[in-house]
Design a protein around this motif. Structure first.
Motif, PDB file in Angstrom:
ATOM      1  N   ILE A 171     -55.231 119.896 103.602  1.00 52.50           N
ATOM      2  CA  ILE A 171     -54.244 119.301 102.701  1.00 52.50           C
ATOM      3  C   ILE A 171     -54.970 118.712 101.499  1.00 52.50           C
ATOM      4  O   ILE A 171     -55.815 117.833 101.640  1.00 52.50           O
ATOM      5  CB  ILE A 171     -53.413 118.225 103.413  1.00 52.50           C
ATOM      6  N   ALA A 172     -54.654 119.211 100.302  1.00 51.08           N
ATOM      7  CA  ALA A 172     -55.341 118.782  99.082  1.00 51.08           C
ATOM      8  C   ALA A 172     -54.463 117.929  98.185  1.00 51.08           C
ATOM      9  O   ALA A 172     -54.914 117.464  97.142  1.00 51.08           O
ATOM     10  CB  ALA A 172     -55.828 120.004  98.302  1.00 51.08           C
ATOM     11  N   GLY A 173     -53.213 117.718  98.585  1.00 48.07           N
ATOM     12  CA  GLY A 173     -52.320 116.899  97.776  1.00 48.07           C
ATOM     13  C   GLY A 173     -50.871 117.167  98.130  1.00 48.07           C
ATOM     14  O   GLY A 173     -50.567 117.759  99.166  1.00 48.07           O
ATOM     15  N   HIS A 174     -49.999 116.740  97.241  1.00 48.45           N
ATOM     16  CA  HIS A 174     -48.555 116.916  97.432  1.00 48.45           C
ATOM     17  C   HIS A 174     -47.905 117.247  96.094  1.00 48.45           C
ATOM     18  O   HIS A 174     -48.471 116.988  95.031  1.00 48.45           O
ATOM     19  CB  HIS A 174     -47.915 115.639  97.981  1.00 48.45           C
ATOM     20  N   LYS A 175     -46.712 117.802  96.179  1.00 46.18           N
ATOM     21  CA  LYS A 175     -45.903 118.045  94.993  1.00 46.18           C
ATOM     22  C   LYS A 175     -44.562 117.366  95.155  1.00 46.18           C
ATOM     23  O   LYS A 175     -44.058 117.202  96.275  1.00 46.18           O
ATOM     24  CB  LYS A 175     -45.695 119.535  94.773  1.00 46.18           C
ATOM     25  N   VAL A 176     -43.980 116.981  94.039  1.00 45.32           N
ATOM     26  CA  VAL A 176     -42.634 116.434  94.013  1.00 45.32           C
ATOM     27  C   VAL A 176     -41.761 117.438  93.278  1.00 45.32           C
ATOM     28  O   VAL A 176     -42.138 117.968  92.230  1.00 45.32           O
ATOM     29  CB  VAL A 176     -42.582 115.066  93.300  1.00 45.32           C
ATOM     30  N   ILE A 206     -47.881 117.487  84.658  1.00 44.59           N
ATOM     31  CA  ILE A 206     -49.039 116.614  84.465  1.00 44.59           C
ATOM     32  C   ILE A 206     -49.523 116.199  85.850  1.00 44.59           C
ATOM     33  O   ILE A 206     -48.817 115.508  86.581  1.00 44.59           O
ATOM     34  CB  ILE A 206     -48.680 115.378  83.627  1.00 44.59           C
ATOM     35  N   ALA A 207     -50.693 116.672  86.221  1.00 44.94           N
ATOM     36  CA  ALA A 207     -51.219 116.412  87.565  1.00 44.94           C
ATOM     37  C   ALA A 207     -51.984 115.097  87.596  1.00 44.94           C
ATOM     38  O   ALA A 207     -52.803 114.814  86.714  1.00 44.94           O
ATOM     39  CB  ALA A 207     -52.137 117.548  87.999  1.00 44.94           C
ATOM     40  N   PHE A 208     -51.708 114.291  88.630  1.00 47.76           N
ATOM     41  CA  PHE A 208     -52.493 113.083  88.901  1.00 47.76           C
ATOM     42  C   PHE A 208     -53.591 113.417  89.907  1.00 47.76           C
ATOM     43  O   PHE A 208     -53.327 114.097  90.907  1.00 47.76           O
ATOM     44  CB  PHE A 208     -51.617 111.985  89.507  1.00 47.76           C
ATOM     45  N   VAL A 209     -54.795 112.921  89.673  1.00 46.91           N
ATOM     46  CA  VAL A 209     -55.873 112.992  90.654  1.00 46.91           C
ATOM     47  C   VAL A 209     -56.214 111.554  91.041  1.00 46.91           C
ATOM     48  O   VAL A 209     -56.505 110.719  90.172  1.00 46.91           O
ATOM     49  CB  VAL A 209     -57.113 113.713  90.096  1.00 46.91           C
ATOM     50  N   LEU A 210     -56.141 111.263  92.335  1.00 40.40           N
ATOM     51  CA  LEU A 210     -56.300 109.882  92.802  1.00 40.40           C
ATOM     52  C   LEU A 210     -57.758 109.533  93.056  1.00 40.40           C
ATOM     53  O   LEU A 210     -58.539 110.356  93.525  1.00 40.40           O
ATOM     54  CB  LEU A 210     -55.491 109.666  94.085  1.00 40.40           C
ATOM     55  N   VAL A 220     -50.854 103.053  88.930  1.00 42.00           N
ATOM     56  CA  VAL A 220     -51.797 103.292  87.833  1.00 42.00           C
ATOM     57  C   VAL A 220     -53.231 103.049  88.304  1.00 42.00           C
ATOM     58  O   VAL A 220     -54.146 103.825  87.999  1.00 42.00           O
ATOM     59  CB  VAL A 220     -51.461 102.398  86.625  1.00 42.00           C
ATOM     60  N   ALA A 221     -53.440 101.990  89.067  1.00 40.82           N
ATOM     61  CA  ALA A 221     -54.786 101.658  89.535  1.00 40.82           C
ATOM     62  C   ALA A 221     -55.336 102.711  90.486  1.00 40.82           C
ATOM     63  O   ALA A 221     -56.562 102.852  90.619  1.00 40.82           O
ATOM     64  CB  ALA A 221     -54.772 100.295  90.225  1.00 40.82           C
ATOM     65  N   ALA A 222     -54.452 103.465  91.152  1.00 42.50           N
ATOM     66  CA  ALA A 222     -54.907 104.481  92.106  1.00 42.50           C
ATOM     67  C   ALA A 222     -55.264 105.802  91.429  1.00 42.50           C
ATOM     68  O   ALA A 222     -55.900 106.659  92.046  1.00 42.50           O
ATOM     69  CB  ALA A 222     -53.826 104.729  93.154  1.00 42.50           C
ATOM     70  N   VAL A 223     -54.873 105.976  90.167  1.00 41.12           N
ATOM     71  CA  VAL A 223     -55.101 107.245  89.473  1.00 41.12           C
ATOM     72  C   VAL A 223     -56.480 107.262  88.834  1.00 41.12           C
ATOM     73  O   VAL A 223     -56.855 106.354  88.091  1.00 41.12           O
ATOM     74  CB  VAL A 223     -54.018 107.474  88.399  1.00 41.12           C
ATOM     75  N   ASP A 224     -57.235 108.327  89.115  1.00 40.34           N
ATOM     76  CA  ASP A 224     -58.546 108.507  88.484  1.00 40.34           C
ATOM     77  C   ASP A 224     -58.359 109.093  87.085  1.00 40.34           C
ATOM     78  O   ASP A 224     -58.850 108.557  86.091  1.00 40.34           O
ATOM     79  CB  ASP A 224     -59.405 109.426  89.345  1.00 40.34           C
ATOM     80  N   PHE A 225     -57.617 110.193  87.005  1.00 35.05           N
ATOM     81  CA  PHE A 225     -57.359 110.830  85.717  1.00 35.05           C
ATOM     82  C   PHE A 225     -56.182 111.786  85.880  1.00 35.05           C
ATOM     83  O   PHE A 225     -55.709 112.042  87.002  1.00 35.05           O
ATOM     84  CB  PHE A 225     -58.580 111.582  85.175  1.00 35.05           C
ATOM     85  N   HIS A 259     -56.840 113.438  96.248  1.00 27.34           N
ATOM     86  CA  HIS A 259     -55.666 114.299  96.302  1.00 27.34           C
ATOM     87  C   HIS A 259     -55.090 114.544  94.907  1.00 27.34           C
ATOM     88  O   HIS A 259     -55.165 113.691  94.024  1.00 27.34           O
ATOM     89  CB  HIS A 259     -54.590 113.684  97.189  1.00 27.34           C
ATOM     90  N   VAL A 260     -54.524 115.729  94.745  1.00 24.25           N
ATOM     91  CA  VAL A 260     -53.817 116.099  93.523  1.00 24.25           C
ATOM     92  C   VAL A 260     -52.321 115.924  93.772  1.00 24.25           C
ATOM     93  O   VAL A 260     -51.794 116.390  94.790  1.00 24.25           O
ATOM     94  CB  VAL A 260     -54.106 117.561  93.139  1.00 24.25           C
ATOM     95  N   ILE A 261     -51.660 115.254  92.851  1.00 27.36           N
ATOM     96  CA  ILE A 261     -50.215 115.037  92.965  1.00 27.36           C
ATOM     97  C   ILE A 261     -49.531 115.689  91.763  1.00 27.36           C
ATOM     98  O   ILE A 261     -49.824 115.350  90.616  1.00 27.36           O
ATOM     99  CB  ILE A 261     -49.862 113.531  92.999  1.00 27.36           C
TER     100      ILE A 261
END
Length: 258
Positions: free
Chosen positions: A49-54, A101-105, A120-125, A219-221
Motif C-alpha cells: 500500500i503506497a497511499g490512498h485516493k479520494v 495535486i498529489a500530497f506526499v506525507l 499541513v504539518a503532515a505534508v512534505d510536499f 504515502h501519496v494521497i
C-alpha cells in the motif's frame, strides 16, 4: 451478496481484462469490505500500500451519483508510473485520466478530528499528478457502492518530478490545463476539490481514522480531480499543467503490453 465472491470476480477482471456486469446497490459497509478483500489479496501477493485516493470530490459528481460525501480507494505500489515514460494502455480495461495535486506525507496523519494545521504539518510536499481511473464494471455503469467496491475506480498514477512545499501556496487558486495530443481538453481550478484539496486530505484522515487506519509517512494521497476526466486510447499523450507546480505527462503506448 458475499463480499469475497464479488472481490474474486473483480480480481479476475484485472487478469482477464473482461469487465463484470454492473453490481447491484449494496450497503456502503459491504462495498468497502469488498474493496478490503482485494487489497488483502494484493498484499498477500507482494504488493505494498503506497497511499490512498479520494473520489467524488466535486459537487457535479456527487449530484450525479446522489451522494453527499466522497469515497476512497487504495493506491498500491504497482499502480505508479514514471513521468513521461511509456505506459502500456493494455494494462487497463476502459481508462480515463484526470489531473490532481498529489500530497506526499512526511509524518503519519490519523483522525478523527484532524485540523487543517495538523494536515499541513503532515505534508512534505505536493506534486502535479495524473490519475488513470479505470473500471472493472462494464461500460462504467457504476453506483456509489459499485465504485467503492471496485477500489474507487483506481487504475494508475503518474507523478510529476518537481516537489513543491506548501509554504505560500493557495491550493484553491491553482489553475490547471489538461492537454491530450497537444489539444486543450479541460481547464479548472483546484478549488473544485471540496473547496480545497487540503479538505479532501482532512476528510480522508478522519474517515480512515474511524477504522483505525493511519495515513503513513511517505504515502501519496490523491485528493480528487481538478477537471472532468477524459477517456484515453493507445497512442495518446496527456499533459497536465498546474499553476505553481509544473507539468506531468502520461504517454500511452500503442500495441500490446510488453
Amino acid at each position: 451478496m458475499d463480499p469475497e465472491s464479488v472481490a474474486a470476480a473483480l480480481l479476475d477482471a484485472y487478469a482477464t481484462k473482461e469487465p463484470i456486469a454492473p453490481l447491484p446497490d449494496m450497503p456502503i459497509e459491504d462495498a468497502y469490505a469488498i474493496q478490503r478483500h482485494q487489497v488483502q489479496a494484493w498484499v498477500a501477493g507482494g504488493a505494498v500500500i503506497a497511499g490512498h485516493k479520494v473520489g467524488l470530490t466535486s459537487a457535479a459528481m456527487q449530484r450525479q451519483l446522489g451522494v453527499d460525501q466522497p469515497d476512497y480507494g487504495h493506491l498500491m505500489d504497482s499502480m505508479f508510473h514514471t513521468d513521461a515514460a511509456p505506459i502500456s494502455a493494455a494494462r487497463f480495461l476502459q481508462p480515463r485520466i484526470e489531473p490532481e495535486i498529489a500530497f506526499v506525507l512526511k509524518r503519519p496523519l490519523r483522525g478523527p478530528g484532524v485540523t487543517a494545521a495538523q494536515a499541513v504539518a503532515a505534508v512534505d510536499f505536493v506534486l502535479p499528478a495524473l490519475e488513470i481511473i479505470d473500471s472493472r464494471i462494464a461500460d462504467w455503469k457504476i453506483t456509489l457502492s459499485g465504485t467503492i467496491a471496485d477500489n474507487a475506480s483506481s487504475g494508475g498514477v503518474v507523478l510529476g518530478t518537481r516537489p513543491t512545499a506548501l509554504d505560500g501556496l493557495d491550493l484553491r487558486l491553482a489553475g490547471c490545463l489538461l492537454h491530450r495530443n497537444g489539444r486543450l481538453e479541460q481547464t479548472g481550478a483546484a478549488g473544485a476539490v471540496l473547496g480545497s484539496p487540503l479538505n479532501a486530505l482532512i476528510w480522508l484522515a478522519d474517515k480512515l481514522g474511524e477504522t483505525g487506519t493511519t495515513l503513513e509517512a511517505g504515502h501519496v494521497i490523491l485528493p480528487g480531480s481538478i477537471t472532468a476526466a477524459i477517456p484515453v486510447e493507445p497512442g495518446d499523450v496527456v499533459t497536465a499543467t498546474i499553476a505553481g507546480l509544473g507539468t506531468v505527462t502520461a504517454d500511452f503506448l500503442k500495441g500490446p503490453a510488453s
